[in-house]
Design a protein around this motif. Structure first.
Motif, PDB file in Angstrom:
ATOM      1  N   ILE A 104       0.838  -1.210   0.000  1.00 16.58           N
ATOM      2  CA  ILE A 104       0.000   0.000   0.000  1.00 16.58           C
ATOM      3  C   ILE A 104       0.866   1.250   0.000  1.00 16.58           C
ATOM      4  CG2 ILE A 104      -1.622   1.331   1.409  1.00 16.58           C
ATOM      5  CD1 ILE A 104      -2.909  -1.356   2.178  1.00 16.58           C
ATOM      6  N   SER A 105       1.939   1.238   0.766  1.00 16.65           N
ATOM      7  CA  SER A 105       2.805   2.433   0.784  1.00 16.65           C
ATOM      8  C   SER A 105       3.497   2.633  -0.563  1.00 16.65           C
ATOM      9  CB  SER A 105       3.819   2.344   1.920  1.00 16.65           C
ATOM     10  OG  SER A 105       4.695   1.260   1.710  1.00 16.65           O
ATOM     11  N   CYS A 106       3.882   1.558  -1.235  1.00 19.48           N
ATOM     12  CA  CYS A 106       4.483   1.688  -2.569  1.00 19.48           C
ATOM     13  C   CYS A 106       3.461   2.199  -3.584  1.00 19.48           C
ATOM     14  CB  CYS A 106       5.056   0.354  -3.026  1.00 19.48           C
ATOM     15  SG  CYS A 106       6.565  -0.102  -2.175  1.00 19.48           S
ATOM     16  N   ILE A 107       2.245   1.692  -3.525  1.00 21.91           N
ATOM     17  CA  ILE A 107       1.203   2.140  -4.460  1.00 21.91           C
ATOM     18  C   ILE A 107       0.902   3.612  -4.240  1.00 21.91           C
ATOM     19  CG2 ILE A 107      -1.250   1.900  -5.004  1.00 21.91           C
ATOM     20  CD1 ILE A 107      -0.880  -1.130  -4.510  1.00 21.91           C
ATOM     21  N   VAL A 108       0.769   4.027  -2.988  1.00 25.97           N
ATOM     22  CA  VAL A 108       0.479   5.426  -2.700  1.00 25.97           C
ATOM     23  C   VAL A 108       1.656   6.318  -3.133  1.00 25.97           C
ATOM     24  CG1 VAL A 108       0.124   7.076  -0.798  1.00 25.97           C
ATOM     25  CG2 VAL A 108      -1.151   4.936  -0.856  1.00 25.97           C
ATOM     26  N   HIS A 109       2.854   5.878  -2.878  1.00 34.15           N
ATOM     27  CA  HIS A 109       4.023   6.688  -3.227  1.00 34.15           C
ATOM     28  C   HIS A 109       4.178   6.850  -4.738  1.00 34.15           C
ATOM     29  CE1 HIS A 109       8.051   8.342  -3.066  1.00 34.15           C
ATOM     30  NE2 HIS A 109       8.449   7.406  -3.922  1.00 34.15           N
ATOM     31  N   PHE A 110       4.010   5.788  -5.490  1.00 33.75           N
ATOM     32  CA  PHE A 110       4.237   5.865  -6.935  1.00 33.75           C
ATOM     33  C   PHE A 110       3.059   6.416  -7.719  1.00 33.75           C
ATOM     34  CE2 PHE A 110       7.470   2.535  -5.910  1.00 33.75           C
ATOM     35  CZ  PHE A 110       8.572   3.316  -6.218  1.00 33.75           C
ATOM     36  N   THR A 111       1.864   6.433  -7.147  1.00 36.98           N
ATOM     37  CA  THR A 111       0.713   6.987  -7.891  1.00 36.98           C
ATOM     38  C   THR A 111       0.464   8.456  -7.591  1.00 36.98           C
ATOM     39  OG1 THR A 111      -0.807   6.210  -6.168  1.00 36.98           O
ATOM     40  CG2 THR A 111      -0.456   4.772  -8.084  1.00 36.98           C
ATOM     41  N   THR A 112       0.945   8.961  -6.464  1.00 37.47           N
ATOM     42  CA  THR A 112       0.683  10.367  -6.135  1.00 37.47           C
ATOM     43  C   THR A 112       1.878  11.254  -6.375  1.00 37.47           C
ATOM     44  OG1 THR A 112       1.323  10.016  -3.834  1.00 37.47           O
ATOM     45  CG2 THR A 112      -1.015   9.772  -4.375  1.00 37.47           C
ATOM     46  N   GLY A 113       3.062  10.729  -6.548  1.00 38.67           N
ATOM     47  CA  GLY A 113       4.248  11.539  -6.724  1.00 38.67           C
ATOM     48  C   GLY A 113       4.383  12.043  -8.155  1.00 38.67           C
ATOM     49  N   GLU A 114       5.079  13.160  -8.315  1.00 34.77           N
ATOM     50  CA  GLU A 114       5.337  13.706  -9.641  1.00 34.77           C
ATOM     51  C   GLU A 114       6.629  13.099 -10.169  1.00 34.77           C
ATOM     52  OE1 GLU A 114       5.364  17.916  -9.732  1.00 34.77           O
ATOM     53  OE2 GLU A 114       3.558  18.070  -8.523  1.00 34.77           O
ATOM     54  N   PHE A 115       6.639  12.754 -11.431  1.00 34.43           N
ATOM     55  CA  PHE A 115       7.828  12.105 -12.023  1.00 34.43           C
ATOM     56  C   PHE A 115       8.624  13.119 -12.715  1.00 34.43           C
ATOM     57  CE2 PHE A 115       4.816   8.611 -11.573  1.00 34.43           C
ATOM     58  CZ  PHE A 115       5.587   7.754 -10.804  1.00 34.43           C
TER      59      PHE A 115
END
Length: 110
Positions: free
Chosen positions: A99-110
């Motif tokens: 869950i923390s990986c999904i939240v981190h990679f879907t909400t962060g700007e690339f």
């Protein structure tokens, strides 16, 4: 405890002893193997589900103490509880990581 004459005198090396109980020479049966799952519970301490990890570790240590005190049924029960809580801790830890990986990679700007 009654003493019993098992063999007539002269048949065994202690022929001078009239009362000889061979039952006292037998060793008690060996205890069942210890299954406390201590290594598994130590491994679960690295998962991010800390209250559950501590419960598993305490159950495992209590299982070892019960075994060394001669309470084999209690040791088996506590070992089974330690295993179940350790597996639950691993599953909860993997879910937290996912869950923390999904939240981190879907909400962060690339």
């Amino acid at each position: 405890m009654a003493l019993v004459v098992l063999d007539p005198p002269g048949k065994h090396p202690l022929s001078g002893s009239v009362f000889f109980d061979r039952g006292s020479l037998e060793e008690p049966p060996p205890p069942p193997p210890l299954r406390s799952y201590l290594c598994l519970t130590i491994f679960t301490c690295f998962c991010p589900a800390y209250p559950v990890n501590i419960v598993a570790l305490v159950c495992s240590i209590m299982s070892r103490n019960s075994y060394y005190q001669g309470d084999y049924d209690g040791s088996r029960r506590l070992g089974r509880n330690a295993r179940l809580v350790a597996v639950a801790s691993i599953i909860i830890g993997l879910l937290v990581i996912a869950i923390s990986c999904i939240v981190h990679f879907t909400t962060g700007e690339f």
